[in-house]
Design a protein around this motif. Sequence first.
Motif, PDB file in Angstrom:
ATOM      1  N   SER A 250      -8.437  -0.464   0.751  1.00  0.00           N
ATOM      2  CA  SER A 250      -9.199   0.719   0.354  1.00  0.00           C
ATOM      3  C   SER A 250      -8.269   1.838  -0.092  1.00  0.00           C
ATOM      4  O   SER A 250      -8.546   2.533  -1.078  1.00  0.00           O
ATOM      5  CB  SER A 250     -10.069   1.194   1.524  1.00  0.00           C
ATOM      6  OG  SER A 250     -11.015   0.207   1.896  1.00  0.00           O
TER       7      SER A 250
ATOM      8  N   VAL B 114     -15.968   0.109  -0.466  1.00  0.00           N
ATOM      9  CA  VAL B 114     -15.341   1.420  -0.619  1.00  0.00           C
ATOM     10  C   VAL B 114     -15.006   1.686  -2.080  1.00  0.00           C
ATOM     11  O   VAL B 114     -15.189   2.800  -2.593  1.00  0.00           O
ATOM     12  CB  VAL B 114     -14.081   1.509   0.257  1.00  0.00           C
ATOM     13  CG1 VAL B 114     -13.342   2.822   0.017  1.00  0.00           C
ATOM     14  CG2 VAL B 114     -14.443   1.365   1.730  1.00  0.00           C
ATOM     15  N   LEU B 115     -14.518   0.664  -2.771  1.00  0.00           N
ATOM     16  CA  LEU B 115     -14.208   0.800  -4.197  1.00  0.00           C
ATOM     17  C   LEU B 115     -15.442   1.175  -4.997  1.00  0.00           C
ATOM     18  O   LEU B 115     -15.373   2.000  -5.927  1.00  0.00           O
ATOM     19  CB  LEU B 115     -13.611  -0.507  -4.723  1.00  0.00           C
ATOM     20  CG  LEU B 115     -13.355  -0.595  -6.225  1.00  0.00           C
ATOM     21  CD1 LEU B 115     -12.353   0.469  -6.667  1.00  0.00           C
ATOM     22  CD2 LEU B 115     -12.855  -1.985  -6.603  1.00  0.00           C
TER      23      LEU B 115
ATOM     24  N   ILE C 186     -11.554   8.878   0.930  1.00  0.00           N
ATOM     25  CA  ILE C 186     -11.298   8.532   2.325  1.00  0.00           C
ATOM     26  C   ILE C 186     -10.201   9.443   2.863  1.00  0.00           C
ATOM     27  O   ILE C 186      -9.117   9.507   2.272  1.00  0.00           O
ATOM     28  CB  ILE C 186     -10.860   7.066   2.457  1.00  0.00           C
ATOM     29  CG1 ILE C 186     -11.840   6.144   1.749  1.00  0.00           C
ATOM     30  CG2 ILE C 186     -10.727   6.675   3.919  1.00  0.00           C
ATOM     31  CD1 ILE C 186     -11.380   4.717   1.685  1.00  0.00           C
TER      32      ILE C 186
ATOM     33  N   ALA D 220     -13.378  -3.437   1.612  1.00  0.00           N
ATOM     34  CA  ALA D 220     -12.668  -2.601   0.636  1.00  0.00           C
ATOM     35  C   ALA D 220     -13.404  -2.565  -0.698  1.00  0.00           C
ATOM     36  O   ALA D 220     -13.373  -1.545  -1.397  1.00  0.00           O
ATOM     37  CB  ALA D 220     -11.251  -3.116   0.438  1.00  0.00           C
ATOM     38  N   SER D 221     -14.079  -3.654  -1.071  1.00  0.00           N
ATOM     39  CA  SER D 221     -14.844  -3.644  -2.325  1.00  0.00           C
ATOM     40  C   SER D 221     -16.016  -2.674  -2.249  1.00  0.00           C
ATOM     41  O   SER D 221     -16.386  -2.047  -3.244  1.00  0.00           O
ATOM     42  CB  SER D 221     -15.340  -5.058  -2.649  1.00  0.00           C
ATOM     43  OG  SER D 221     -16.324  -5.482  -1.713  1.00  0.00           O
TER      44      SER D 221
ATOM     45  N   GLY E 131      -8.747  -4.192   5.370  1.00  0.00           N
ATOM     46  CA  GLY E 131      -9.755  -3.349   4.743  1.00  0.00           C
ATOM     47  C   GLY E 131      -9.268  -1.931   4.498  1.00  0.00           C
ATOM     48  O   GLY E 131      -9.494  -1.365   3.421  1.00  0.00           O
ATOM     49  N   SER E 132      -8.565  -1.361   5.477  1.00  0.00           N
ATOM     50  CA  SER E 132      -8.080   0.013   5.315  1.00  0.00           C
ATOM     51  C   SER E 132      -6.986   0.095   4.258  1.00  0.00           C
ATOM     52  O   SER E 132      -6.966   1.022   3.437  1.00  0.00           O
ATOM     53  CB  SER E 132      -7.565   0.539   6.654  1.00  0.00           C
ATOM     54  OG  SER E 132      -6.517  -0.266   7.164  1.00  0.00           O
TER      55      SER E 132
ATOM     56  N   SER F  97       0.824  -1.204   0.000  1.00  0.00           N
ATOM     57  CA  SER F  97       0.000   0.000   0.000  1.00  0.00           C
ATOM     58  C   SER F  97       0.860   1.257   0.000  1.00  0.00           C
ATOM     59  O   SER F  97       0.588   2.217  -0.730  1.00  0.00           O
ATOM     60  CB  SER F  97      -0.916  -0.006   1.233  1.00  0.00           C
ATOM     61  OG  SER F  97      -1.661   1.183   1.326  1.00  0.00           O
TER      62      SER F  97
ATOM     63  N   GLN G 241      -8.053   3.622  -3.733  1.00  0.00           N
ATOM     64  CA  GLN G 241      -8.190   5.071  -3.883  1.00  0.00           C
ATOM     65  C   GLN G 241      -6.996   5.672  -4.607  1.00  0.00           C
ATOM     66  O   GLN G 241      -7.159   6.543  -5.471  1.00  0.00           O
ATOM     67  CB  GLN G 241      -8.345   5.712  -2.497  1.00  0.00           C
ATOM     68  CG  GLN G 241      -8.461   7.221  -2.534  1.00  0.00           C
ATOM     69  CD  GLN G 241      -8.923   7.781  -1.207  1.00  0.00           C
ATOM     70  OE1 GLN G 241     -10.093   7.693  -0.861  1.00  0.00           O
ATOM     71  NE2 GLN G 241      -8.000   8.348  -0.449  1.00  0.00           N
TER      72      GLN G 241
END
Length: 235
Positions: free
Chosen positions: A222, A143-144, A155, A140-141, A218-219, A80, A226
Amino acid sequence: MSLKRDLPTSTLSGFALSGLLILTLLNILLQNMPNSIQTAGNELLKLNVNEGVANAVTTVVVYFRGFDTLGEIAVLFIASLGVGLMLHSNSKCDIKAESNFMLQTASRLLFPIIMLFGIYVMIYGHLSPGGGFQGGVIIASGVLLLLISHKEFEIPHAVIVALETFAGVSYVLIGLIGLLVLDKFLGNFLPHDISQTGLLLSGGIIPIIYMIVGIKVGSEMSMIAQNLIKRSNDV
């Protein structure tokens, strides 16, 4: 022209010896591997009766090999961070386009359902198929979906930092508490009973660890999504 005339004798001999070596290794592995796997599986299941949860796979992932799981989420954090650094730019020119009304409406309706399902998979991973990695990716999906349907949605970076810090510190602290109480890193120091199948609080620290893993996964996923979507034109 035959192969014997094209290749030197030493080369043909090397191929023959290599083939013989490969066949020998395969023979050894095929003879011994099933017994080794069966023995390891039986031993893990025996340990799981006293120290694990209903889903033995969860016990192996976040308890018996907790150090490995800690390394996996560290690798995800590095990935990430790498994506963020690679796509970082001072330009404010986004290439996101405004989506249509149907996609925006559908995303608003589906987002809470996706979040709820992801949280369920994450929390009940010690009782049924699922867990922190799967639940985190599901969240995460969701959020996507918002990222691709709402041009202005983003975010806050401070939120991602707070969640990642909380998850990482909590994982290590729980491991250290287990080390102090049971003289074992990630020792299951909370009450647990595998016979109470179906009860949420029957796994001790194992479901807590999986929830922490889910928050971190998840963070980070995401943030990767983003960064990939909100890149600028000069990248």
